[in-house]
Design an enzyme around this catalytic site. Structure first.
Site, PDB file in Angstrom:
ATOM      1  N   SER A 215     -49.235  -9.186   9.443  1.00 33.92           N
ATOM      2  CA  SER A 215     -48.456  -9.334   8.207  1.00 33.92           C
ATOM      3  C   SER A 215     -49.192 -10.057   7.089  1.00 33.92           C
ATOM      4  CB  SER A 215     -47.155 -10.069   8.514  1.00 33.92           C
ATOM      5  OG  SER A 215     -47.431 -11.388   8.929  1.00 33.92           O
TER       6      SER A 215
ATOM      7  N   HIS B 167     -43.641  -5.706  11.741  1.00 31.79           N
ATOM      8  CA  HIS B 167     -43.952  -5.209  10.395  1.00 31.79           C
ATOM      9  C   HIS B 167     -44.311  -3.729  10.370  1.00 31.79           C
ATOM     10  CE1 HIS B 167     -43.794  -9.159   8.480  1.00 31.79           C
ATOM     11  NE2 HIS B 167     -44.225  -9.591   9.650  1.00 31.79           N
TER      12      HIS B 167
ATOM     13  N   LYS C  43     -36.433  -7.270   9.274  1.00 28.02           N
ATOM     14  CA  LYS C  43     -37.360  -6.894   8.195  1.00 28.02           C
ATOM     15  C   LYS C  43     -36.945  -5.530   7.627  1.00 28.02           C
ATOM     16  CE  LYS C  43     -40.729  -9.871  10.375  1.00 28.02           C
ATOM     17  NZ  LYS C  43     -40.315 -11.117   9.758  1.00 28.02           N
TER      18      LYS C  43
HETATM   19  N1  PMP Z   1     -43.102 -11.207  15.056  1.00 30.41           N
HETATM   20  C1  PMP Z   1     -43.794 -11.051  13.921  1.00 30.41           C
HETATM   21  C2  PMP Z   1     -45.090 -10.309  13.969  1.00 30.41           C
HETATM   22  C3  PMP Z   1     -43.286 -11.556  12.713  1.00 30.41           C
HETATM   23  O1  PMP Z   1     -43.969 -11.406  11.578  1.00 30.41           O
HETATM   24  C4  PMP Z   1     -42.059 -12.225  12.722  1.00 30.41           C
HETATM   25  C5  PMP Z   1     -41.399 -12.757  11.443  1.00 30.41           C
HETATM   26  N2  PMP Z   1     -42.170 -13.399  10.560  1.00 30.41           N
HETATM   27  C6  PMP Z   1     -41.389 -12.384  13.931  1.00 30.41           C
HETATM   28  C7  PMP Z   1     -41.922 -11.849  15.075  1.00 30.41           C
HETATM   29  C8  PMP Z   1     -40.090 -13.117  13.995  1.00 30.41           C
HETATM   30  O2  PMP Z   1     -39.074 -12.277  13.606  1.00 30.41           O
HETATM   31  P1  PMP Z   1     -37.667 -12.844  13.138  1.00 30.41           P
HETATM   32  O3  PMP Z   1     -37.817 -13.236  11.718  1.00 30.41           O
HETATM   33  O4  PMP Z   1     -36.748 -11.706  13.358  1.00 30.41           O
HETATM   34  O5  PMP Z   1     -37.355 -14.009  14.002  1.00 30.41           O
END
Ligand code: PMP
Length: 395
Positions: free
Chosen positions: A185, A213, A243
Protein backbone atom coordinates in the site's frame (compact mmCIF):
# COMPACT_ATOMS: atom_id res chain seq x y z
CA UNK A 1 -0.17 8.97 36.79
CA UNK A 2 2.79 6.82 37.87
CA UNK A 3 6.01 8.88 37.70
CA UNK A 4 7.66 6.24 35.58
CA UNK A 5 4.84 6.38 33.00
CA UNK A 6 4.82 10.17 33.05
CA UNK A 7 8.53 10.41 32.24
CA UNK A 8 8.30 7.61 29.66
CA UNK A 9 5.51 9.43 27.78
CA UNK A 10 7.08 12.89 27.96
CA UNK A 11 10.46 11.69 26.77
CA UNK A 12 9.12 9.67 23.87
CA UNK A 13 6.46 12.12 22.73
CA UNK A 14 8.98 14.98 22.75
CA UNK A 15 11.40 12.84 20.78
CA UNK A 16 8.79 12.04 18.10
CA UNK A 17 7.67 15.66 17.85
CA UNK A 18 11.21 17.01 17.53
CA UNK A 19 11.89 14.57 14.69
CA UNK A 20 8.70 15.53 12.85
CA UNK A 21 7.37 11.99 13.30
CA UNK A 22 4.23 12.83 15.27
CA UNK A 23 1.07 12.41 13.21
CA UNK A 24 -1.72 14.88 13.86
CA UNK A 25 -5.26 13.49 13.53
CA UNK A 26 -7.89 15.72 11.93
CA UNK A 27 -11.47 14.65 12.71
CA UNK A 28 -13.75 14.72 9.66
CA UNK A 29 -16.98 16.72 9.80
CA UNK A 30 -18.38 14.88 6.78
CA UNK A 31 -18.51 11.41 5.25
CA UNK A 32 -15.21 10.06 3.87
CA UNK A 33 -16.11 10.82 0.24
CA UNK A 34 -14.13 12.55 -2.53
CA UNK A 35 -14.71 15.91 -0.81
CA UNK A 36 -14.35 16.03 2.97
CA UNK A 37 -14.88 18.76 5.53
CA UNK A 38 -12.23 19.40 8.19
CA UNK A 39 -12.24 22.45 10.48
CA UNK A 40 -15.05 23.86 8.37
CA UNK A 41 -13.04 23.62 5.12
CA UNK A 42 -14.00 21.54 2.10
CA UNK A 43 -11.01 19.58 0.81
CA UNK A 44 -10.36 17.26 -2.12
CA UNK A 45 -9.79 13.94 -0.40
CA UNK A 46 -6.86 11.90 -1.68
CA UNK A 47 -6.27 9.95 1.50
CA UNK A 48 -8.97 7.35 1.94
CA UNK A 49 -8.95 3.65 1.12
CA UNK A 50 -12.55 3.98 -0.04
CA UNK A 51 -11.29 3.03 -3.51
CA UNK A 52 -14.64 2.52 -5.17
CA UNK A 53 -16.60 5.20 -3.31
CA UNK A 54 -18.80 2.52 -1.75
CA UNK A 55 -18.50 3.92 1.80
CA UNK A 56 -21.15 6.50 0.87
CA UNK A 57 -23.07 4.48 -1.73
CA UNK A 58 -26.84 4.80 -1.41
CA UNK A 59 -27.43 1.09 -2.11
CA UNK A 60 -25.21 0.12 0.84
CA UNK A 61 -26.86 2.66 3.13
CA UNK A 62 -30.29 1.24 2.30
CA UNK A 63 -29.41 -2.37 3.11
CA UNK A 64 -27.59 -1.26 6.27
CA UNK A 65 -30.68 0.63 7.46
CA UNK A 66 -32.88 -2.35 6.72
CA UNK A 67 -30.53 -4.66 8.63
CA UNK A 68 -30.59 -2.34 11.64
CA UNK A 69 -34.37 -2.24 11.53
CA UNK A 70 -34.62 -6.02 11.38
CA UNK A 71 -31.64 -7.17 13.50
CA UNK A 72 -30.69 -4.15 15.64
CA UNK A 73 -27.38 -2.35 15.92
CA UNK A 74 -25.30 -5.09 17.57
CA UNK A 75 -24.80 -8.82 17.06
CA UNK A 76 -25.05 -9.35 20.81
CA UNK A 77 -22.44 -12.07 21.28
CA UNK A 78 -19.36 -13.72 19.85
CA UNK A 79 -19.89 -15.81 16.75
CA UNK A 80 -19.67 -19.18 18.53
CA UNK A 81 -22.21 -18.40 21.23
CA UNK A 82 -25.19 -16.82 19.51
CA UNK A 83 -23.70 -13.84 17.65
CA UNK A 84 -23.89 -15.57 14.26
CA UNK A 85 -26.83 -14.12 12.39
CA UNK A 86 -27.93 -15.60 9.11
CA UNK A 87 -26.54 -12.39 7.63
CA UNK A 88 -23.01 -13.44 8.65
CA UNK A 89 -23.18 -16.81 6.95
CA UNK A 90 -24.68 -15.25 3.82
CA UNK A 91 -21.83 -12.75 3.73
CA UNK A 92 -19.28 -15.55 4.11
CA UNK A 93 -20.88 -17.53 1.28
CA UNK A 94 -20.78 -14.42 -0.88
CA UNK A 95 -17.10 -13.80 -0.08
CA UNK A 96 -16.26 -17.39 -1.05
CA UNK A 97 -18.09 -16.95 -4.36
CA UNK A 98 -16.33 -13.61 -4.96
CA UNK A 99 -12.91 -15.13 -4.22
CA UNK A 100 -13.54 -18.43 -6.06
CA UNK A 101 -12.88 -20.52 -2.95
CA UNK A 102 -14.83 -23.25 -1.13
CA UNK A 103 -15.52 -21.19 2.00
CA UNK A 104 -14.77 -18.01 3.93
CA UNK A 105 -14.78 -16.66 7.48
CA UNK A 106 -15.37 -13.04 8.45
CA UNK A 107 -13.64 -11.15 11.27
CA UNK A 108 -14.19 -7.77 12.90
CA UNK A 109 -11.34 -6.11 10.98
CA UNK A 110 -8.51 -6.87 8.60
CA UNK A 111 -6.01 -6.32 11.39
CA UNK A 112 -7.89 -8.71 13.61
CA UNK A 113 -8.05 -11.25 10.81
CA UNK A 114 -4.26 -11.41 10.43
CA UNK A 115 -3.84 -11.75 14.19
CA UNK A 116 -6.44 -14.52 14.16
CA UNK A 117 -5.53 -16.55 11.12
CA UNK A 118 -1.75 -16.79 11.37
CA UNK A 119 -1.71 -17.80 15.02
CA UNK A 120 -4.47 -20.36 14.53
CA UNK A 121 -2.27 -22.39 12.22
CA UNK A 122 1.36 -21.58 13.02
CA UNK A 123 3.19 -22.19 16.32
CA UNK A 124 6.64 -22.21 17.89
CA UNK A 125 7.72 -25.28 15.94
CA UNK A 126 7.05 -23.54 12.61
CA UNK A 127 8.65 -20.84 10.47
CA UNK A 128 7.18 -17.95 8.48
CA UNK A 129 8.88 -16.39 5.47
CA UNK A 130 7.63 -12.81 5.44
CA UNK A 131 8.22 -10.03 2.90
CA UNK A 132 10.07 -7.22 4.68
CA UNK A 133 7.41 -4.69 3.65
CA UNK A 134 4.41 -6.68 4.88
CA UNK A 135 1.72 -4.78 6.77
CA UNK A 136 1.95 -4.25 10.54
CA UNK A 137 -0.96 -6.61 11.19
CA UNK A 138 0.89 -9.43 9.44
CA UNK A 139 4.00 -8.72 11.48
CA UNK A 140 1.97 -8.75 14.70
CA UNK A 141 0.10 -11.90 13.66
CA UNK A 142 3.42 -13.63 12.99
CA UNK A 143 4.78 -12.54 16.38
CA UNK A 144 1.67 -13.76 18.15
CA UNK A 145 2.07 -17.21 16.60
CA UNK A 146 5.58 -17.58 18.15
CA UNK A 147 6.80 -19.13 14.90
CA UNK A 148 10.32 -18.28 13.75
CA UNK A 149 10.00 -15.19 11.52
CA UNK A 150 12.37 -15.15 8.55
CA UNK A 151 12.20 -11.93 6.55
CA UNK A 152 13.03 -11.87 2.86
CA UNK A 153 13.96 -8.75 0.88
CA UNK A 154 10.98 -7.03 -0.65
CA UNK A 155 9.67 -9.03 -3.64
CA UNK A 156 13.14 -10.59 -4.08
CA UNK A 157 12.36 -14.08 -5.34
CA UNK A 158 15.97 -15.32 -5.28
CA UNK A 159 16.16 -14.33 -1.63
CA UNK A 160 12.85 -16.03 -0.85
CA UNK A 161 13.99 -19.24 -2.57
CA UNK A 162 17.28 -19.20 -0.66
CA UNK A 163 15.52 -18.64 2.69
CA UNK A 164 12.94 -21.36 1.91
CA UNK A 165 15.70 -23.82 1.03
CA UNK A 166 17.65 -23.03 4.20
CA UNK A 167 14.53 -23.38 6.35
CA UNK A 168 13.59 -26.74 4.83
CA UNK A 169 17.13 -28.12 4.93
CA UNK A 170 17.57 -27.08 8.57
CA UNK A 171 14.94 -29.68 9.50
CA UNK A 172 13.95 -27.42 12.40
CA UNK A 173 10.36 -26.68 11.43
CA UNK A 174 7.16 -28.69 11.20
CA UNK A 175 5.42 -26.24 8.84
CA UNK A 176 6.70 -23.31 6.82
CA UNK A 177 4.48 -20.50 5.53
CA UNK A 178 5.19 -17.72 3.05
CA UNK A 179 3.28 -14.48 3.63
CA UNK A 180 2.96 -11.45 1.40
CA UNK A 181 0.73 -8.47 0.83
CA UNK A 182 -0.99 -8.77 -2.57
CA UNK A 183 -0.57 -5.05 -3.22
CA UNK A 184 1.89 -3.05 -1.13
CA UNK A 185 0.00 0.00 0.00
CA UNK A 186 2.89 2.44 0.37
CA UNK A 187 4.23 2.01 -3.18
CA UNK A 188 1.31 0.42 -5.02
CA UNK A 189 3.44 -2.45 -6.38
CA UNK A 190 2.03 -5.96 -6.80
CA UNK A 191 3.48 -9.13 -5.22
CA UNK A 192 5.12 -11.61 -7.63
CA UNK A 193 2.55 -14.26 -6.88
CA UNK A 194 3.27 -16.67 -9.75
CA UNK A 195 6.89 -17.00 -8.58
CA UNK A 196 5.87 -17.18 -4.90
CA UNK A 197 3.42 -19.99 -5.67
CA UNK A 198 6.06 -21.83 -7.69
CA UNK A 199 8.57 -21.63 -4.81
CA UNK A 200 5.82 -22.69 -2.39
CA UNK A 201 5.07 -25.77 -4.51
CA UNK A 202 8.74 -26.64 -4.70
CA UNK A 203 9.23 -26.49 -0.90
CA UNK A 204 5.71 -27.37 0.31
CA UNK A 205 5.12 -23.93 1.84
CA UNK A 206 1.72 -22.76 3.07
CA UNK A 207 0.77 -19.68 1.03
CA UNK A 208 -0.82 -16.62 2.64
CA UNK A 209 -1.75 -13.49 0.64
CA UNK A 210 -3.16 -10.41 2.34
CA UNK A 211 -5.04 -8.71 -0.46
CA UNK A 212 -6.37 -5.74 1.53
CA UNK A 213 -5.41 -3.34 -1.27
CA UNK A 214 -5.89 -5.67 -4.25
CA UNK A 215 -9.52 -6.67 -3.73
CA UNK A 216 -11.83 -4.47 -5.75
CA UNK A 217 -8.80 -3.15 -7.60
CA UNK A 218 -7.06 -6.00 -9.46
CA UNK A 219 -8.47 -9.07 -11.24
CA UNK A 220 -11.46 -7.00 -12.42
CA UNK A 221 -12.30 -6.53 -8.75
CA UNK A 222 -11.78 -10.10 -7.51
CA UNK A 223 -8.24 -9.35 -6.35
CA UNK A 224 -4.58 -10.10 -6.94
CA UNK A 225 -4.86 -13.88 -6.66
CA UNK A 226 -7.57 -13.94 -9.34
CA UNK A 227 -5.57 -11.44 -11.42
CA UNK A 228 -2.82 -14.07 -11.70
CA UNK A 229 -5.28 -16.99 -12.10
CA UNK A 230 -4.07 -18.61 -8.86
CA UNK A 231 -7.34 -19.00 -6.93
CA UNK A 232 -6.78 -22.73 -6.33
CA UNK A 233 -3.09 -22.33 -5.48
CA UNK A 234 -3.16 -19.92 -2.54
CA UNK A 235 -4.10 -21.40 0.84
CA UNK A 236 -5.08 -18.20 2.65
CA UNK A 237 -6.69 -15.34 0.74
CA UNK A 238 -7.06 -12.50 3.22
CA UNK A 239 -9.13 -9.43 2.54
CA UNK A 240 -10.62 -6.50 4.31
CA UNK A 241 -14.15 -5.17 4.08
CA UNK A 242 -12.88 -1.70 5.01
CA UNK A 243 -11.20 -0.51 1.84
CA UNK A 244 -12.72 -1.14 -1.62
CA UNK A 245 -15.75 -2.73 0.03
CA UNK A 246 -16.26 0.50 1.96
CA UNK A 247 -17.44 -0.87 5.32
CA UNK A 248 -15.42 -2.61 8.07
CA UNK A 249 -14.25 -6.17 8.71
CA UNK A 250 -11.79 -8.72 7.43
CA UNK A 251 -11.93 -12.25 6.05
CA UNK A 252 -10.08 -15.39 5.08
CA UNK A 253 -11.20 -17.25 1.98
CA UNK A 254 -9.89 -20.76 1.32
CA UNK A 255 -10.61 -24.49 1.46
CA UNK A 256 -13.52 -25.77 3.56
CA UNK A 257 -11.31 -27.55 6.11
CA UNK A 258 -9.17 -24.46 6.65
CA UNK A 259 -12.22 -22.32 7.37
CA UNK A 260 -13.64 -25.01 9.68
CA UNK A 261 -10.35 -24.98 11.62
CA UNK A 262 -10.35 -21.19 11.90
CA UNK A 263 -13.90 -21.31 13.23
CA UNK A 264 -12.81 -23.50 16.13
CA UNK A 265 -9.31 -22.15 16.73
CA UNK A 266 -9.04 -18.43 15.87
CA UNK A 267 -9.34 -16.40 19.03
CA UNK A 268 -11.05 -13.20 17.78
CA UNK A 269 -13.78 -15.41 16.27
CA UNK A 270 -14.20 -17.20 19.59
CA UNK A 271 -13.74 -14.31 22.01
CA UNK A 272 -14.74 -11.02 20.35
CA UNK A 273 -18.26 -9.89 19.43
CA UNK A 274 -19.34 -10.42 15.83
CA UNK A 275 -19.59 -7.74 13.15
CA UNK A 276 -22.77 -5.66 13.39
CA UNK A 277 -25.80 -6.40 11.19
CA UNK A 278 -25.35 -3.13 9.29
CA UNK A 279 -21.67 -3.87 8.53
CA UNK A 280 -22.48 -7.34 7.30
CA UNK A 281 -25.45 -6.37 5.13
CA UNK A 282 -23.58 -3.43 3.56
CA UNK A 283 -20.47 -5.55 2.88
CA UNK A 284 -22.50 -8.25 1.18
CA UNK A 285 -24.22 -5.66 -1.00
CA UNK A 286 -20.85 -4.14 -1.95
CA UNK A 287 -19.54 -7.53 -3.07
CA UNK A 288 -22.70 -8.12 -5.10
CA UNK A 289 -22.18 -4.77 -6.82
CA UNK A 290 -18.57 -5.69 -7.64
CA UNK A 291 -19.62 -9.08 -9.00
CA UNK A 292 -22.35 -7.57 -11.19
CA UNK A 293 -20.33 -4.89 -12.93
CA UNK A 294 -16.79 -3.57 -13.36
CA UNK A 295 -18.01 0.01 -13.74
CA UNK A 296 -16.58 1.29 -10.43
CA UNK A 297 -13.36 -0.69 -10.88
CA UNK A 298 -12.90 0.78 -14.37
CA UNK A 299 -13.53 4.32 -13.13
CA UNK A 300 -10.99 3.83 -10.33
CA UNK A 301 -8.30 2.84 -12.83
CA UNK A 302 -9.17 5.71 -15.18
CA UNK A 303 -8.86 8.19 -12.31
CA UNK A 304 -5.64 6.58 -11.07
CA UNK A 305 -4.06 6.81 -14.52
CA UNK A 306 -5.22 10.40 -14.90
CA UNK A 307 -3.72 11.56 -11.60
CA UNK A 308 -0.46 9.69 -12.18
CA UNK A 309 -0.05 11.21 -15.63
CA UNK A 310 -0.76 14.72 -14.31
CA UNK A 311 1.75 14.50 -11.45
CA UNK A 312 4.41 12.82 -13.56
CA UNK A 313 4.16 15.48 -16.26
CA UNK A 314 4.81 18.11 -13.57
CA UNK A 315 8.05 16.32 -12.66
CA UNK A 316 7.04 14.63 -9.39
CA UNK A 317 8.56 11.28 -8.40
CA UNK A 318 5.55 8.96 -8.30
CA UNK A 319 7.56 5.76 -7.87
CA UNK A 320 6.71 2.53 -9.67
CA UNK A 321 3.11 1.94 -8.65
CA UNK A 322 1.26 -0.74 -10.63
CA UNK A 323 -2.12 0.20 -9.15
CA UNK A 324 -4.13 3.43 -8.69
CA UNK A 325 -2.21 4.10 -5.44
CA UNK A 326 -0.11 7.13 -6.34
CA UNK A 327 2.75 7.92 -3.97
CA UNK A 328 4.46 11.26 -4.43
CA UNK A 329 7.90 10.69 -2.95
CA UNK A 330 9.36 13.77 -1.30
CA UNK A 331 12.15 12.20 0.82
CA UNK A 332 13.04 14.07 4.00
CA UNK A 333 10.41 13.67 6.75
CA UNK A 334 9.91 17.30 7.71
CA UNK A 335 9.72 18.50 4.11
CA UNK A 336 7.19 15.74 3.42
CA UNK A 337 5.03 16.91 6.30
CA UNK A 338 5.38 20.55 5.26
CA UNK A 339 4.36 19.57 1.72
CA UNK A 340 1.26 17.79 2.97
CA UNK A 341 0.37 20.72 5.23
CA UNK A 342 0.64 23.21 2.35
CA UNK A 343 -1.56 20.96 0.19
CA UNK A 344 -4.08 21.02 3.01
CA UNK A 345 -3.99 24.82 3.24
CA UNK A 346 -4.60 25.00 -0.50
CA UNK A 347 -7.51 22.52 -0.42
CA UNK A 348 -6.11 19.01 -0.93
CA UNK A 349 -6.13 16.39 1.80
CA UNK A 350 -3.25 14.04 1.04
CA UNK A 351 -1.58 12.63 4.09
CA UNK A 352 2.17 12.40 4.58
CA UNK A 353 3.52 8.94 5.30
CA UNK A 354 6.88 8.92 7.02
CA UNK A 355 9.16 6.64 9.02
CA UNK A 356 8.43 4.17 10.64
CA UNK A 357 5.56 3.40 8.23
CA UNK A 358 8.03 3.72 5.33
CA UNK A 359 11.87 3.59 5.46
CA UNK A 360 13.66 6.72 6.70
CA UNK A 361 14.33 9.29 3.97
CA UNK A 362 11.53 8.02 1.71
CA UNK A 363 8.73 10.19 3.12
CA UNK A 364 5.87 10.55 0.73
CA UNK A 365 2.47 12.05 0.24
CA UNK A 366 0.22 9.13 -0.59
CA UNK A 367 -2.61 9.79 -3.01
CA UNK A 368 -5.58 7.48 -3.32
CA UNK A 369 -7.79 8.58 -6.17
CA UNK A 370 -11.14 6.78 -6.05
CA UNK A 371 -13.94 5.92 -8.43
CA UNK A 372 -15.94 8.76 -6.85
CA UNK A 373 -13.60 11.58 -7.92
CA UNK A 374 -14.51 13.66 -10.95
CA UNK A 375 -11.95 14.86 -13.52
CA UNK A 376 -12.56 18.42 -12.29
CA UNK A 377 -11.56 17.44 -8.75
CA UNK A 378 -8.42 15.74 -10.01
CA UNK A 379 -7.52 18.73 -12.23
CA UNK A 380 -7.85 21.03 -9.24
CA UNK A 381 -5.71 18.74 -7.11
CA UNK A 382 -3.00 18.59 -9.80
CA UNK A 383 -2.97 22.41 -10.07
CA UNK A 384 -2.51 22.67 -6.28
CA UNK A 385 0.30 20.10 -6.41
CA UNK A 386 2.02 22.25 -9.04
CA UNK A 387 1.73 25.40 -6.92
CA UNK A 388 3.01 23.74 -3.72
CA UNK A 389 5.69 21.74 -5.55
CA UNK A 390 7.19 24.90 -7.06
CA UNK A 391 6.89 26.85 -3.82
CA UNK A 392 8.80 24.19 -1.81
CA UNK A 393 11.34 23.46 -4.55
CA UNK A 394 10.21 19.86 -5.03
CA UNK A 395 9.70 20.36 -8.78
N1 PMP B 1 -3.68 -5.64 5.81
C1 PMP B 1 -3.20 -4.64 5.05
C2 PMP B 1 -2.24 -4.98 3.96
C3 PMP B 1 -3.61 -3.32 5.28
O1 PMP B 1 -3.14 -2.33 4.53
C4 PMP B 1 -4.53 -3.07 6.31
C5 PMP B 1 -5.08 -1.67 6.59
N2 PMP B 1 -4.23 -0.64 6.58
C6 PMP B 1 -4.98 -4.13 7.08
C7 PMP B 1 -4.55 -5.40 6.80
C8 PMP B 1 -5.93 -3.90 8.21
O2 PMP B 1 -7.21 -3.80 7.71
P1 PMP B 1 -8.37 -3.12 8.56
O3 PMP B 1 -8.24 -1.66 8.38
O4 PMP B 1 -9.60 -3.69 7.97
O5 PMP B 1 -8.17 -3.52 9.97
Amino acid sequence: MAKVLDSFLKENLDDLKSKGLFNVIDPLQSANGPIIKINGNDLINLSSNNYLGLATDQRLKEVAEKAIEEFGVGAGAVRTINGTLELHTKLEDKIAEFKHTEAAIAYQSGFNCNMAAISAVMDKNDAILSDELNHASIIDGCRLSKAKIIRFNHSDMDHLRQKAKEAVESGLYNKIMVITDGVFSMDGDVAKLPEIVQIAEEFDLITYVDDAHGSGVLGKGAGTVKHFGLSDKVDFQIGTLSKAIGVVGGYVAGKKELIEWLKVRSRPFLFSTALTPADVAASKKAIEILMESTELHDRLWENGDYLKKGLKELGFNIGESETPITPCIIGEERLTQQFSRRLYEEGVYAKSIVFPTVPQGTGRVRNMPTAAHTKEMLDEAIAIYEKVGKELGVI
